[in-house]
Design a protein around this motif. Sequence first.
Motif, PDB file in Angstrom:
ATOM      1  N   UNK A  81      -1.359 -13.642 -95.825  1.00  0.00           N
ATOM      2  CA  UNK A  81      -1.429 -15.195 -96.178  1.00  0.00           C
ATOM      3  C   UNK A  81      -2.736 -15.757 -95.740  1.00  0.00           C
ATOM      4  N   UNK A  82      -3.563 -15.204 -95.014  1.00  0.00           N
ATOM      5  CA  UNK A  82      -5.100 -15.522 -94.940  1.00  0.00           C
ATOM      6  C   UNK A  82      -5.505 -15.157 -95.899  1.00  0.00           C
ATOM      7  N   UNK A  83      -5.465 -13.697 -96.466  1.00  0.00           N
ATOM      8  CA  UNK A  83      -6.175 -13.456 -97.517  1.00  0.00           C
ATOM      9  C   UNK A  83      -5.918 -14.201 -98.979  1.00  0.00           C
ATOM     10  N   UNK A  84      -4.680 -14.515 -99.054  1.00  0.00           N
ATOM     11  CA  UNK A  84      -4.409 -15.355-100.274  1.00  0.00           C
ATOM     12  C   UNK A  84      -5.439 -16.619-100.115  1.00  0.00           C
ATOM     13  N   UNK A  85      -5.378 -17.114 -98.951  1.00  0.00           N
ATOM     14  CA  UNK A  85      -6.023 -18.368 -98.864  1.00  0.00           C
ATOM     15  C   UNK A  85      -7.601 -18.189 -99.068  1.00  0.00           C
ATOM     16  N   UNK A  86      -8.042 -17.477 -98.551  1.00  0.00           N
ATOM     17  CA  UNK A  86      -9.412 -17.125 -98.591  1.00  0.00           C
ATOM     18  C   UNK A  86      -9.727 -16.686-100.075  1.00  0.00           C
ATOM     19  N   UNK A  87      -9.046 -15.627-100.540  1.00  0.00           N
ATOM     20  CA  UNK A  87      -9.481 -14.878-101.868  1.00  0.00           C
ATOM     21  C   UNK A  87      -9.055 -16.216-102.784  1.00  0.00           C
ATOM     22  N   UNK A  88      -8.071 -16.526-102.880  1.00  0.00           N
ATOM     23  CA  UNK A  88      -7.488 -17.320-104.194  1.00  0.00           C
ATOM     24  C   UNK A  88      -7.212 -18.888-103.955  1.00  0.00           C
ATOM     25  N   UNK A  89      -7.723 -19.088-102.990  1.00  0.00           N
ATOM     26  CA  UNK A  89      -7.907 -20.661-102.654  1.00  0.00           C
ATOM     27  C   UNK A  89      -6.491 -21.375-102.846  1.00  0.00           C
ATOM     28  N   UNK A  90      -6.575 -22.354-103.364  1.00  0.00           N
ATOM     29  CA  UNK A  90      -5.444 -23.377-103.856  1.00  0.00           C
ATOM     30  C   UNK A  90      -5.097 -23.101-105.436  1.00  0.00           C
ATOM     31  N   UNK A  91      -5.210 -21.976-105.806  1.00  0.00           N
ATOM     32  CA  UNK A  91      -4.956 -21.534-107.456  1.00  0.00           C
ATOM     33  C   UNK A  91      -3.061 -21.545-107.533  1.00  0.00           C
ATOM     34  N   UNK A  92      -2.816 -21.766-108.601  1.00  0.00           N
ATOM     35  CA  UNK A  92      -1.202 -22.132-108.644  1.00  0.00           C
ATOM     36  C   UNK A  92      -0.435 -20.862-108.449  1.00  0.00           C
ATOM     37  N   UNK A  93      -1.011 -19.618-108.473  1.00  0.00           N
ATOM     38  CA  UNK A  93      -0.047 -18.596-108.447  1.00  0.00           C
ATOM     39  C   UNK A  93      -0.102 -17.816-106.880  1.00  0.00           C
ATOM     40  N   UNK A  94      -0.490 -18.734-106.073  1.00  0.00           N
ATOM     41  CA  UNK A  94      -0.644 -18.153-104.786  1.00  0.00           C
ATOM     42  C   UNK A  94       0.723 -17.943-104.098  1.00  0.00           C
ATOM     43  N   UNK A  95       1.751 -18.726-104.358  1.00  0.00           N
ATOM     44  CA  UNK A  95       3.024 -18.601-103.879  1.00  0.00           C
ATOM     45  C   UNK A  95       3.486 -17.468-104.305  1.00  0.00           C
ATOM     46  N   UNK A  96       3.449 -17.020-105.714  1.00  0.00           N
ATOM     47  CA  UNK A  96       3.736 -15.863-106.488  1.00  0.00           C
ATOM     48  C   UNK A  96       3.171 -14.549-105.816  1.00  0.00           C
ATOM     49  N   UNK A  97       1.825 -14.721-105.271  1.00  0.00           N
ATOM     50  CA  UNK A  97       1.324 -13.607-104.705  1.00  0.00           C
ATOM     51  C   UNK A  97       1.755 -13.263-103.297  1.00  0.00           C
ATOM     52  N   UNK A  98       2.355 -14.305-102.652  1.00  0.00           N
ATOM     53  CA  UNK A  98       2.826 -13.843-101.374  1.00  0.00           C
ATOM     54  C   UNK A  98       4.156 -13.505-101.412  1.00  0.00           C
ATOM     55  N   UNK A  99       4.835 -13.660-102.509  1.00  0.00           N
ATOM     56  CA  UNK A  99       6.285 -13.104-102.679  1.00  0.00           C
ATOM     57  C   UNK A  99       6.830 -11.645-102.060  1.00  0.00           C
ATOM     58  N   UNK A 100       5.697 -10.762-102.659  1.00  0.00           N
ATOM     59  CA  UNK A 100       6.099  -9.277-102.164  1.00  0.00           C
ATOM     60  C   UNK A 100       5.992  -9.130-100.513  1.00  0.00           C
ATOM     61  N   UNK A 101       4.917  -9.635-100.197  1.00  0.00           N
ATOM     62  CA  UNK A 101       4.650  -9.451 -98.575  1.00  0.00           C
ATOM     63  C   UNK A 101       5.659 -10.132 -97.928  1.00  0.00           C
ATOM     64  N   UNK A 102       6.375 -11.289 -98.604  1.00  0.00           N
ATOM     65  CA  UNK A 102       7.188 -11.811 -97.662  1.00  0.00           C
ATOM     66  C   UNK A 102       8.494 -10.979 -97.673  1.00  0.00           C
ATOM     67  N   UNK A 103       8.882 -10.327 -98.821  1.00  0.00           N
ATOM     68  CA  UNK A 103       9.903  -9.699 -98.979  1.00  0.00           C
ATOM     69  C   UNK A 103       9.963  -8.359 -98.201  1.00  0.00           C
ATOM     70  N   UNK A 104       8.843  -7.768 -98.397  1.00  0.00           N
ATOM     71  CA  UNK A 104       8.487  -6.579 -97.485  1.00  0.00           C
ATOM     72  C   UNK A 104       8.316  -6.709 -95.827  1.00  0.00           C
ATOM     73  N   UNK A 105       7.901  -8.029 -95.448  1.00  0.00           N
ATOM     74  CA  UNK A 105       7.924  -8.407 -94.029  1.00  0.00           C
ATOM     75  C   UNK A 105       9.300  -8.214 -93.663  1.00  0.00           C
ATOM     76  N   UNK A 106      10.185  -8.941 -94.284  1.00  0.00           N
ATOM     77  CA  UNK A 106      11.664  -9.201 -93.829  1.00  0.00           C
ATOM     78  C   UNK A 106      12.140  -7.494 -93.753  1.00  0.00           C
ATOM     79  N   UNK A 107      12.030  -6.733 -94.953  1.00  0.00           N
ATOM     80  CA  UNK A 107      12.695  -5.610 -95.140  1.00  0.00           C
ATOM     81  C   UNK A 107      11.958  -4.632 -93.801  1.00  0.00           C
ATOM     82  N   UNK A 108      10.795  -4.668 -93.559  1.00  0.00           N
ATOM     83  CA  UNK A 108      10.198  -3.660 -92.501  1.00  0.00           C
ATOM     84  C   UNK A 108      10.737  -3.964 -91.269  1.00  0.00           C
ATOM     85  N   UNK A 109      10.877  -5.344 -90.802  1.00  0.00           N
ATOM     86  CA  UNK A 109      11.555  -5.731 -89.565  1.00  0.00           C
ATOM     87  C   UNK A 109      12.906  -5.089 -89.410  1.00  0.00           C
TER      88      UNK A 109
END
Length: 324
Positions: free
Chosen positions: A272-300
């Motif tokens: 989440x931090x890297x998306x914010x720092x690297x991509x700022x407020x670009x339109x696709x940041x939500x999409x970029x976070x999607x795999x890590x959110x899926x993975x985070x739930x799965x790994x737990x």
Amino acid sequence: MKFNGFIAAIFVAIIIAYLFPEGIVLFPLKTITDIGIGFIFFFYGLKLSPPEFKLGFLNYKVHIAIQLATFVAFPLLALLCLPLFEAGTGSDLWIALFFLGTLPSTVSSSIVMVSLAKGNLPTAIFNASLSGLIGIFATPIWLSFFLSGSTDFEFLDVLIKLCWQIIIPLILGLFLQKFLGDFARKHSKKLGLLDKTTIILIVYSSFSNSFTSKIFSSVETIDLLKLTGIVILLFFIVYFGLGLICNILGFNLKDKITTQFCGTKKSLVHGSVMVKVIFGNSANTGLLLLPIMIYHSLQLILIAFYAENYKKRVLKAETSEETL
């Protein structure tokens, strides 16, 4: 599974972002999240425990296996998935998947799960902490191979942002650890609320931008299902691959637990931090976070299941040794 409340809050934030994509926050969200990111890494520096860090330092074979899995094997596996995306490196979904592959391991949940499974806790603390430090540099370096020259990614600009928002607060935290470290570790759970609140706000902001720009309308349901399937497959390949390597290298059971648990984890906080720092407020940041959110739930879910099984094996082994 005490992290479920956090996951639920993230999905609530996504729903609110969908219902109110233009925003309902009365405060300057970008400023709040930028300050929050600085505090996350300031407290991260404060909470690093030198004695525990030193205690796990000498177990070098486990360290090498975990860090290679996190920062070499995982990105390369994501790279192998490139032919599955028609647009290749121009695919936002593949960039999102590759971004997941380049992220460091989690800190808190890695340590909690290793502790639950009766693994090598000092080694887990060392690796989780080390992974977070390496990831500050490794993630943008990996991304630079595919995004340099694009309008969204300028490596020098990213490094400057990393210095201001992450590295300087982290160094400041490490410098002040002698004075405030015990306080930070004592109140670690309360300070963790700041981390989680910041991440929830970043997720809300990212998905608001994506919904406003209608970025998800261009993504087919079949592509999202394919992405989910790949994420699940990556977890099992890395998890069982590390198990095989541990057997070949002759790791004891506790080191094997630590290697598998720390080597498969990916940090939603850093993502989440890297998306914010690297991509700022670009339109696709939500999409970029999607795999890590899926993975985070799965790994737990999966690691919690494996932790219980490993715990029984460790306790059984210790009981057998005592009877001997």
